[in-house]
Design an enzyme around this catalytic site. Structure first.
Site, PDB file in Angstrom:
ATOM      1  N   CYS A   1       0.868  -1.185   0.000  1.00  0.00           N
ATOM      2  CA  CYS A   1       0.000   0.000   0.000  1.00  0.00           C
ATOM      3  C   CYS A   1       0.904   1.234   0.000  1.00  0.00           C
ATOM      4  O   CYS A   1       2.077   1.139  -0.363  1.00  0.00           O
ATOM      5  CB  CYS A   1      -0.972  -0.014   1.182  1.00  0.00           C
ATOM      6  SG  CYS A   1      -0.194   0.042   2.808  1.00  0.00           S
TER       7      CYS A   1
ATOM      8  N   ASN B   1       2.286   1.448   4.382  1.00  0.00           N
ATOM      9  CA  ASN B   1       2.570   0.179   5.075  1.00  0.00           C
ATOM     10  C   ASN B   1       2.241   0.273   6.574  1.00  0.00           C
ATOM     11  O   ASN B   1       2.890  -0.358   7.409  1.00  0.00           O
ATOM     12  CB  ASN B   1       4.032  -0.272   4.851  1.00  0.00           C
ATOM     13  CG  ASN B   1       4.329  -1.719   5.275  1.00  0.00           C
ATOM     14  OD1 ASN B   1       5.438  -2.028   5.707  1.00  0.00           O
ATOM     15  ND2 ASN B   1       3.362  -2.603   5.202  1.00  0.00           N
TER      16      ASN B   1
ATOM     17  N   CYS C   1      -1.491   0.789   7.369  1.00  0.00           N
ATOM     18  CA  CYS C   1      -2.929   0.479   7.476  1.00  0.00           C
ATOM     19  C   CYS C   1      -3.318  -0.760   6.661  1.00  0.00           C
ATOM     20  O   CYS C   1      -3.539  -1.839   7.203  1.00  0.00           O
ATOM     21  CB  CYS C   1      -3.794   1.654   7.055  1.00  0.00           C
ATOM     22  SG  CYS C   1      -3.542   3.148   8.049  1.00  0.00           S
ATOM     23  N   ARG C   2      -3.410  -0.607   5.342  1.00  0.00           N
ATOM     24  CA  ARG C   2      -3.978  -1.682   4.517  1.00  0.00           C
ATOM     25  C   ARG C   2      -3.062  -2.883   4.341  1.00  0.00           C
ATOM     26  O   ARG C   2      -3.495  -4.026   4.534  1.00  0.00           O
ATOM     27  CB  ARG C   2      -4.372  -1.109   3.142  1.00  0.00           C
ATOM     28  CG  ARG C   2      -5.507  -0.117   3.225  1.00  0.00           C
ATOM     29  CD  ARG C   2      -5.638   0.678   1.950  1.00  0.00           C
ATOM     30  NE  ARG C   2      -4.498   1.559   1.751  1.00  0.00           N
ATOM     31  CZ  ARG C   2      -4.259   2.277   0.670  1.00  0.00           C
ATOM     32  NH1 ARG C   2      -5.088   2.184  -0.356  1.00  0.00           N
ATOM     33  NH2 ARG C   2      -3.219   3.067   0.589  1.00  0.00           N
ATOM     34  N   SER C   3      -1.800  -2.638   3.943  1.00  0.00           N
ATOM     35  CA  SER C   3      -0.944  -3.807   3.669  1.00  0.00           C
ATOM     36  C   SER C   3      -0.556  -4.594   4.922  1.00  0.00           C
ATOM     37  O   SER C   3      -0.493  -5.826   4.854  1.00  0.00           O
ATOM     38  CB  SER C   3       0.270  -3.448   2.807  1.00  0.00           C
ATOM     39  OG  SER C   3       1.127  -2.541   3.443  1.00  0.00           O
TER      40      SER C   3
ATOM     41  N   ASP D   1      -8.104   3.748   0.967  1.00  0.00           N
ATOM     42  CA  ASP D   1      -7.225   4.234   2.023  1.00  0.00           C
ATOM     43  C   ASP D   1      -8.075   4.714   3.205  1.00  0.00           C
ATOM     44  O   ASP D   1      -8.854   5.656   3.063  1.00  0.00           O
ATOM     45  CB  ASP D   1      -6.409   5.395   1.445  1.00  0.00           C
ATOM     46  CG  ASP D   1      -5.396   5.944   2.430  1.00  0.00           C
ATOM     47  OD1 ASP D   1      -5.439   5.570   3.607  1.00  0.00           O
ATOM     48  OD2 ASP D   1      -4.561   6.759   1.992  1.00  0.00           O
TER      49      ASP D   1
END
Ligand code: 4NP
Length: 158
Positions: free
Chosen positions: A8, A11, A13-15, A124
């Protein structure tokens, strides 16, 4: 060993969420010896930081521990090292394509290619409320299930 990298922007939140969820599912199938998981960000802002507290909290509610993860930036060696390089959104994918040697470009794809959602990007959640973080988890859990089945079939792992 099949190697999977989630990418993401930050690195944090999402990934890392995808990293922990996918690793959990790999362990549930006893495939830790066959599948390695990592995550990275296209940007350098948050290097060495743990995941966002809101990501950690929402993931914890579903039984995933993110606290031991630390952010890192995508490295040149990632393109040769990993087999699947999965971008959370189109901006991440474009950034990866610009840095990826041509011979490895077929490794790059959107993570939501898997999971059967009508959405193509994991949005995001950084500037929004907790429902954004829950939505990330919903999308990530579905995509992780299908990705794991795909790898198991493709590599004849079970
Ligand atoms: P991520 O979320 O890409 O899912 O880790 C973000 C984290 C930080 C920022 C943006 C997105 N930021 O602008 O600092």
């Amino acid at each position: 060993m099949v190697k999977v990298l989630f990418v993401c922007l930050g690195n944090i939140c999402r990934s890392p969420t995808a990293h922990a969820v996918f690793e959990h599912k790999v362990a549930q199938r006893n495939l830790q010896h066959a599948i390695a998981v990592d995550s990275a960000g296209t940007a350098a802002y948050h290097i060495n930081k743990p995941p966002d507290k809101r990501s950690q909290r929402e993931a914890q509610k579903r039984g995933y521990a993110l606290g031991q993860l630390r952010a890192r930036q995508v490295a040149e060696t990632d393109f040769s090292n990993f087999d699947y390089i999965l971008a959370m959104d189109n901006a991440n994918l474009i950034d990866l394509r610009q840095n990826c040697p041509k011979e490895y470009r077929s490794k790059l794809e959107l993570f939501l290619h898997y999971g059967g959602s009508s959405e193509t990007e994991v949005p995001d959640p950084y500037y929004g409320g907790e429902e954004g973080f829950q939505h990330v988890l919903d999308l990530v859990e579905s995509a992780a299930d299908e990705l794991l089945e795909e790898i198991i079939t493709q590599r004849r792992l079970l």
